[in-house]
Design a protein around this motif. Structure first.
Motif, short mmCIF file in Angstrom:
data_model
loop_
_atom_site.label_atom_id
_atom_site.label_comp_id
_atom_site.label_asym_id
_atom_site.label_seq_id
_atom_site.Cartn_x
_atom_site.Cartn_y
_atom_site.Cartn_z
N THR A 56 0.82 -1.21 0.00
CA THR A 56 0.00 0.00 0.00
C THR A 56 0.85 1.27 0.00
O THR A 56 0.46 2.28 -0.60
CB THR A 56 -0.94 0.01 1.22
OG1 THR A 56 -0.18 -0.13 2.42
CG2 THR A 56 -1.95 -1.11 1.13
N ASN A 57 2.02 1.22 0.64
CA ASN A 57 2.88 2.40 0.64
C ASN A 57 3.50 2.65 -0.72
O ASN A 57 3.62 3.80 -1.15
CB ASN A 57 3.98 2.25 1.71
CG ASN A 57 3.52 2.70 3.08
OD1 ASN A 57 3.62 3.85 3.45
ND2 ASN A 57 2.96 1.76 3.85
N VAL A 58 3.91 1.58 -1.40
CA VAL A 58 4.43 1.74 -2.76
C VAL A 58 3.34 2.30 -3.66
O VAL A 58 3.57 3.23 -4.46
CB VAL A 58 4.96 0.39 -3.30
CG1 VAL A 58 5.23 0.49 -4.80
CG2 VAL A 58 6.21 -0.02 -2.56
N LEU A 59 2.14 1.73 -3.55
CA LEU A 59 1.02 2.20 -4.35
C LEU A 59 0.67 3.65 -4.02
O LEU A 59 0.45 4.48 -4.91
CB LEU A 59 -0.20 1.30 -4.11
CG LEU A 59 -1.43 1.54 -4.99
CD1 LEU A 59 -1.10 1.38 -6.45
CD2 LEU A 59 -2.55 0.59 -4.59
N GLY A 60 0.63 3.96 -2.71
CA GLY A 60 0.32 5.32 -2.30
C GLY A 60 1.35 6.32 -2.78
O GLY A 60 1.01 7.42 -3.24
N ALA A 61 2.64 5.97 -2.68
CA ALA A 61 3.70 6.87 -3.14
C ALA A 61 3.61 7.08 -4.65
O ALA A 61 3.80 8.20 -5.14
CB ALA A 61 5.06 6.29 -2.76
N ALA A 62 3.32 6.00 -5.40
CA ALA A 62 3.20 6.11 -6.86
C ALA A 62 2.04 7.02 -7.23
O ALA A 62 2.16 7.88 -8.13
CB ALA A 62 3.01 4.72 -7.46
N ILE A 63 0.90 6.85 -6.55
CA ILE A 63 -0.27 7.71 -6.83
C ILE A 63 0.05 9.16 -6.47
O ILE A 63 -0.32 10.09 -7.20
CB ILE A 63 -1.49 7.21 -6.05
CG1 ILE A 63 -1.92 5.84 -6.55
CG2 ILE A 63 -2.65 8.20 -6.17
CD1 ILE A 63 -3.03 5.20 -5.74
N ALA A 64 0.75 9.35 -5.35
CA ALA A 64 1.11 10.72 -4.93
C ALA A 64 2.02 11.39 -5.95
O ALA A 64 1.82 12.56 -6.31
CB ALA A 64 1.80 10.67 -3.56
N LEU A 65 3.02 10.66 -6.46
CA LEU A 65 3.95 11.23 -7.45
C LEU A 65 3.21 11.52 -8.76
O LEU A 65 3.46 12.56 -9.41
CB LEU A 65 5.10 10.26 -7.70
CG LEU A 65 6.08 10.08 -6.53
CD1 LEU A 65 7.07 8.96 -6.81
CD2 LEU A 65 6.83 11.38 -6.26
N ALA A 66 2.30 10.63 -9.14
CA ALA A 66 1.52 10.86 -10.37
C ALA A 66 0.61 12.06 -10.21
O ALA A 66 0.47 12.89 -11.13
CB ALA A 66 0.70 9.61 -10.70
N ALA A 67 0.01 12.20 -9.04
CA ALA A 67 -0.88 13.34 -8.79
C ALA A 67 -0.11 14.66 -8.81
O ALA A 67 -0.61 15.69 -9.30
CB ALA A 67 -1.59 13.16 -7.45
N ILE A 68 1.11 14.65 -8.29
CA ILE A 68 1.93 15.87 -8.30
C ILE A 68 2.22 16.29 -9.74
O ILE A 68 2.14 17.47 -10.08
CB ILE A 68 3.26 15.61 -7.53
CG1 ILE A 68 2.98 15.50 -6.04
CG2 ILE A 68 4.25 16.74 -7.80
CD1 ILE A 68 4.19 15.07 -5.24
N LYS A 69 2.55 15.30 -10.57
CA LYS A 69 2.88 15.60 -11.97
C LYS A 69 1.66 16.12 -12.72
O LYS A 69 1.77 17.02 -13.56
CB LYS A 69 3.41 14.34 -12.64
CG LYS A 69 3.95 14.58 -14.05
CD LYS A 69 4.61 13.33 -14.60
CE LYS A 69 5.17 13.60 -15.99
NZ LYS A 69 5.83 12.39 -16.55
N LEU A 70 0.48 15.57 -12.42
CA LEU A 70 -0.73 15.95 -13.15
C LEU A 70 -1.38 17.23 -12.62
O LEU A 70 -1.81 18.10 -13.39
CB LEU A 70 -1.74 14.80 -13.10
CG LEU A 70 -1.36 13.52 -13.86
CD1 LEU A 70 -2.37 12.42 -13.59
CD2 LEU A 70 -1.24 13.80 -15.36
N PHE A 71 -1.47 17.33 -11.27
CA PHE A 71 -2.24 18.43 -10.69
C PHE A 71 -1.42 19.39 -9.84
O PHE A 71 -1.92 20.44 -9.44
CB PHE A 71 -3.37 17.86 -9.82
CG PHE A 71 -4.20 16.81 -10.51
CD1 PHE A 71 -5.00 17.14 -11.60
CD2 PHE A 71 -4.17 15.49 -10.09
CE1 PHE A 71 -5.76 16.17 -12.24
CE2 PHE A 71 -4.91 14.52 -10.72
CZ PHE A 71 -5.72 14.85 -11.81
N GLY A 72 -0.18 18.98 -9.53
CA GLY A 72 0.62 19.81 -8.64
C GLY A 72 0.26 19.54 -7.18
O GLY A 72 -0.62 18.74 -6.86
N GLN A 73 0.97 20.23 -6.31
CA GLN A 73 0.76 20.03 -4.88
C GLN A 73 -0.14 21.12 -4.32
O GLN A 73 0.27 22.26 -4.15
CB GLN A 73 2.12 20.02 -4.17
CG GLN A 73 2.07 19.51 -2.72
CD GLN A 73 1.76 20.61 -1.71
OE1 GLN A 73 2.09 21.78 -1.93
NE2 GLN A 73 1.11 20.23 -0.64
#
Length: 344
Positions: A56-73
């Motif tokens: 879940t942490n790998v998945l969560g980190a991947a989703i977080a990095l993808a969200a940063i690239k798409l929508f920013g922080q």
């Protein structure tokens, strides 16, 4: 107040996580320390927890990095990612990993302004904390569910034995009886939880799996016998003292319960290997049959008024049945283990 093994190991895991953070040159040990607070009550659960957390942490980190690239922080994007991660964890039935995964998500997304390397470093901090917790649980006072289960069985029997021997005579003070009964209920509850931990343990050697299955069967019957004894206490309290002419049956009930209590104790001694495998101390079934006939005749004379004592008799017979079943299972398991030891 005593310091239990899990409390001590949690402190050691946090200390180890902080030490690893300094050794690996992490900017802050906080995330590692938080991740280290996940000591489990058994090695199997500890391993299951770390695998769930890793996924879940790998998945969560991947989703977080993808969200940063798409929508920013942004606060909204962080909140949406947290919702998505929670739903995924629930879908995967990994509820226990939600909290730490959200910590990873927030830490990774919060580090966006500092660069991707910093975001990955924070993810590694979490992994270091998880590894520290698993290592401490495995190496320092490793959990032994079977030994702890056996100890709690004897603790529960000690409490049950005292109450059963005094059940009919009603010699215990009311406050003492209440406290002992509360202790028994609490111990039986802990015993159920301990059995689940014992059940979760997995044997790495195929040759031990069958033996382990037999031990689980005996352990389950041990709990059932103790629970049946506790049920007998409840029935005596509810029906015996309210039954008409109850005093006429006091000696018969008292002797029967005394025999069963001794029988229960002897079975536990046999399971510990302190008695001969073929030793049998089963109470006389003739006396039980005689008691059953007497109670039946007694009920026929006045069914409405006298059925309370039938409830007490039924509870006694039920307790005896489960004790005999326990001894039979214990004998089968011990004989089988002796045969396997001889073959080896």
């Amino acid at each position: 107040m005593t310091i239990g093994a899990r409390v001590l190991k949690t402190g050691l895991a946090v200390a180890l996580a902080i030490y690893l953070s300094e050794l690996l040159g992490f900017a802050s040990p906080i995330l590692s320390a938080i991740a280290a607070i996940s000591i489990q009550p058994s090695i199997s659960r500890s391993w299951e927890n770390i695998t769930d957390q890793l996924q879940t942490n790998v998945l969560g980190a991947a989703i977080a990095l993808a969200a940063i690239k798409l929508f920013g922080q942004t606060p909204i994007s962080v909140g949406l990612v947290c919702i998505i991660v929670i739903l995924i964890c629930l879908r995967l039935r990994m509820d226990s990993s939600i909290s730490l995964t959200l910590v990873t998500v927030v830490a990774v997304m919060e580090a966006d302004g500092e660069g991707w390397l910093v975001a990955l470093e924070r993810f590694y901090m979490v992994l270091a904390g998880m590894g520290a917790a698993f290592a401490v649980n495995l190496l320092v006072f490793p959990p032994r569910p079977r030994k702890q289960f056996t100890e709690q069985v004897h603790e529960a029997f000690g409490e049950l034995s005292l109450l059963l021997r005094m059940a009919i005579s009603d010699e215990l003070k009311e406050d003492v009886h209440r406290k002992e009964k509360e202790k028994l209920v609490g111990t039986l509850r802990k015993l159920e939880e301990r059995y689940k931990l014992f059940e979760d343990e997995r044997s790495l050697l195929p040759s031990r799996r069958q033996a382990r299955a037999r031990q689980l069967l005996v352990s389950k019957q041990l709990i059932k016998a103790l629970q049946q004894g506790a049920d007998l206490l409840d029935v005596v309290e509810e029906h015996y003292f309210s039954a008409p002419e109850a005093s006429k049956w006091a000696k018969q009930f008292d002797e029967q319960i005394e025999d069963l209590t001794k029988y229960h104790e002897q079975i536990l001694l046999k399971l510990e290997g302190k008695l001969k495998i073929k030793a049998s101390f089963e109470p006389e079934e003739e006396r039980e049959a005689r008691l059953a006939m007497q109670l039946t005749d007694y009920l026929i004379q006045d069914p409405d008024e006298r059925k309370r004592l039938i409830f007490v008799g039924s509870a006694i017979f039920e307790y005896a049945y489960h004790l005999r079943r326990l001894e039979k299972l214990a004998d089968q398991v011990m004989v089988r283990e002796a045969e396997e030891a001889a073959e080896a």
